[in-house]
Write a protein that holds these residues in place. Structure first.
Motif: not given
Length: 564
Positions: A340-341, A344, A395, A414-415, A418-419, A523
């Motif tokens: 998912y990440y 994005y 974010s 990754l998160a 993404y932010s 998560n």
């Protein structure tokens, strides 16, 4: 309505039809125009003060419920909001059968307000909100032994309120009402305040979510073979009122969770439409504001934008389905969050680069800025900037939590990426869209040639020329059109490609969180850092704004596409 719109350009010349505003504070003004302007400002001020007081009162109730659940309960808040809903219903019905039916009540209609996509959003989100209330009524009816009657009455009134308001906005969102100005302004502001309070309650009320969370933890404990005594203290109150192990109750639960974001979305969309109506009360549109022909959406000169955008939509749909299947399982896999990440992280930079290129092209163009007064466009800009704060705020909260824990771990890194990319993409897209909305419409390719062709046709028909001569003239015009289109500015071509690509990307980025993809909540990283209740409020504040931002961006990007 069409009759009123066609007369809007000439209506100002007939002063007998115009109802000038009056206000007792400015009765001494000798000039009728000056008295009208001052009365309009006073009416906006007093109606704004009414909305402010209602919002503060409701916010005080909701805040008291959060911090002191003994003195002010959720039922008290529901009673207050039910009273406000009933008052709004009375005013909307009065407007429909009284105000709007008066002679010369709607002499003008704002062609920019209430576009088909925004009214379609009202119907879509309104339908989902009605289903949400139906699920809530069903869930509370099953648990009527431990639920109060207010919990059934409140969503019932909500269904009536949503239906009436959606009908009102669908048919009257373009109205520039010319009678009963102050009553209409106060009614609109009261309805705006009610929708804002409903949105605020939806953001902060996690009662049912806590019940479901409690039941999920109970299932996990049984699955792990733990004793019931290990239950967290936060959920002790909810275990006495648990959903029985029946299919219908599970359906109501799942439907409620799935449709929950639509309700907040509906409130925000209604507020934006109602605000434009409030600004248009007493507005008299001159002939300069009346469009001679509405621009049509045509897929001309775009190839790469639809191809790339369609690819992004298809891949995003596959990622979304995979995510939903994995997350709904008892033990979600870490791999699905990585996928998912990663999706994005690949898509957001492409969108940012496209927006930056589009902004640079806007800077290189010589098109003049459109400086005409346009309340709808002004609101579009405010909404784009305000709605972007939802995703940007979430974010930044996520960045702080991830950096403070372990940013080098794969999922955390990754998160974190993404932010950061999401913040940059929101900013670049806002600059591109807002700059594009303020550009004057470009002359469509071949427009001048089409006009010449029509003139030539009329001239030839008057002289009764032969079909052969007419065919030769049309052929010349067609060749001229092809020549003009082939030499169409590369800037406009690139703008159309970028706009269409961003439209499709924003659609898939709207679909994924709207229908249940919420990795920031599922998560568990940020939730464990901030705590369940705090992170619930943050996500429920930012997520609806983020969804609204994607939906609103689609409308703005389509406008940029048409003007290019």
């Amino acid at each position: 309505c069409h009759h009123c719109q066609s007369k809007s350009a000439s209506a100002p010349t007939d002063t007998s039809k115009i109802h000038y505003e009056k206000f007792w504070l400015y009765r001494h003004c000798s000039s009728l125009q000056q008295r009208d302007q001052q009365a309009q400002k006073a009416g906006q001020l007093f109606s704004g003060l009414l909305a402010m007081n209602v919002v503060f009162l409701g916010s005080a109730f909701i805040s008291s419920m959060i911090f002191n659940k003994v003195a002010i309960t959720l039922a008290d808040v529901w009673i207050l909001l039910s009273i406000l809903k009933v008052l709004c219903l009375f005013w909307i019905i009065y407007y429909l059968i009284g105000t709007s039916q008066q002679p010369h009540a709607v002499l003008y209609r704002d062609s920019h307000a209430g576009t088909i996509w925004i009214r379609g959003s009202v119907l879509l989100f309104g339908s989902c909100s009605i289903l949400l209330n139906v699920f809530q009524i069903g869930y509370n009816t099953i648990l009527v032994h431990c639920k109060s009657r207010v919990e059934i009455v409140f969503p019932s009134i909500g269904i009536l309120f949503i239906c009436t308001q959606a009908y009102f906005l669908w048919h009257h969102s373009k109205d520039c009402i010319q009678v009963q100005h102050n009553v209409t302004r106060c009614g609109l502001m009261l309805t705006i305040a009610t929708n804002l309070l409903l949105w605020l309650l939806a953001v902060t009320n996690d009662t049912l979510h806590m019940e479901i969370e409690s039941q999920l933890r109970e299932v996990e404990r049984r699955f792990a073979g733990k004793a019931p005594s290990s239950q967290p203290h936060c959920c002790n109150e909810t275990t006495l009122c648990t959903c029985p192990n029946t299919t219908i109750c599970k359906v109501f639960q799942k439907g409620y969770i799935l449709l929950y974001p639509f309700n907040t979305e509906y409130c925000l969309v209604c507020c934006s439409v109602l605000y434009v109506m409030w600004k248009n009360v007493g507005r008299r549109i001159s002939h300069h504001h009346v469009p001679h022909a509405k621009p049509k959406f045509k897929l001309q000169g775009v190839v790469f934008g639809p191809l790339l955008g369609t690819s992004a939509v298809i891949i995003g749909a596959c990622v979304f389905m995979m995510y939903q299947i994995q997350v709904t399982s008892l033990v979600p896999s870490r791999q699905v969050f990585v996928i998912y990440y990663s999706y994005y992280i690949v898509l957001l930079p492409l969108m940012s680069v496209g927006a930056v290129i589009g902004t640079i092209i806007h800077a290189l163009e010589k098109k003049e800025l459109d400086t005409l007064k346009n309340p709808t466009r002004s609101l579009d800009v405010v909404l784009l900037m305000g709605a972007a704060l939802g995703q940007i705020g979430m974010s930044y909260f996520s960045i702080v939590a991830l950096v403070a824990t372990d940013p080098r771990e794969l999922l955390n890194s990754l998160a974190l990426s993404y932010s950061v990319l999401l913040i940059f993409q929101n900013i670049t897209q806002n600059v591109f869209v807002i700059d594009g909305l303020h550009r004057r419409r470009a002359t469509p390719p071949g427009k001048e040639e089409d006009t010449k062709e029509e003139r030539n046709r009329e001239a030839y028909s008057q002289r009764r020329v032969s079909v052969l001569e007419l065919g030769q003239e049309i052929r010349k015009a067609s060749l001229s059109y092809i020549h003009t289109y082939s030499h169409l500015s590369w800037r406009r071509r690139v703008l159309r490609e970028i706009s269409f690509f961003l439209v499709l990307c924003n659609i898939i980025l709207w679909v994924m969180p709207t229908f249940g993809a919420h990795p920031l909540f599922e998560n568990g990283m940020e939730r464990s850092f901030y705590g369940y209740s705090t992170w619930f409020v943050i996500v429920n504040f930012g997520l609806p704004l983020g969804v609204f931002y994607r939906m609103h961006s689609v409308g703005g990007l389509l406008e940029v596409y048409v003007t290019a």
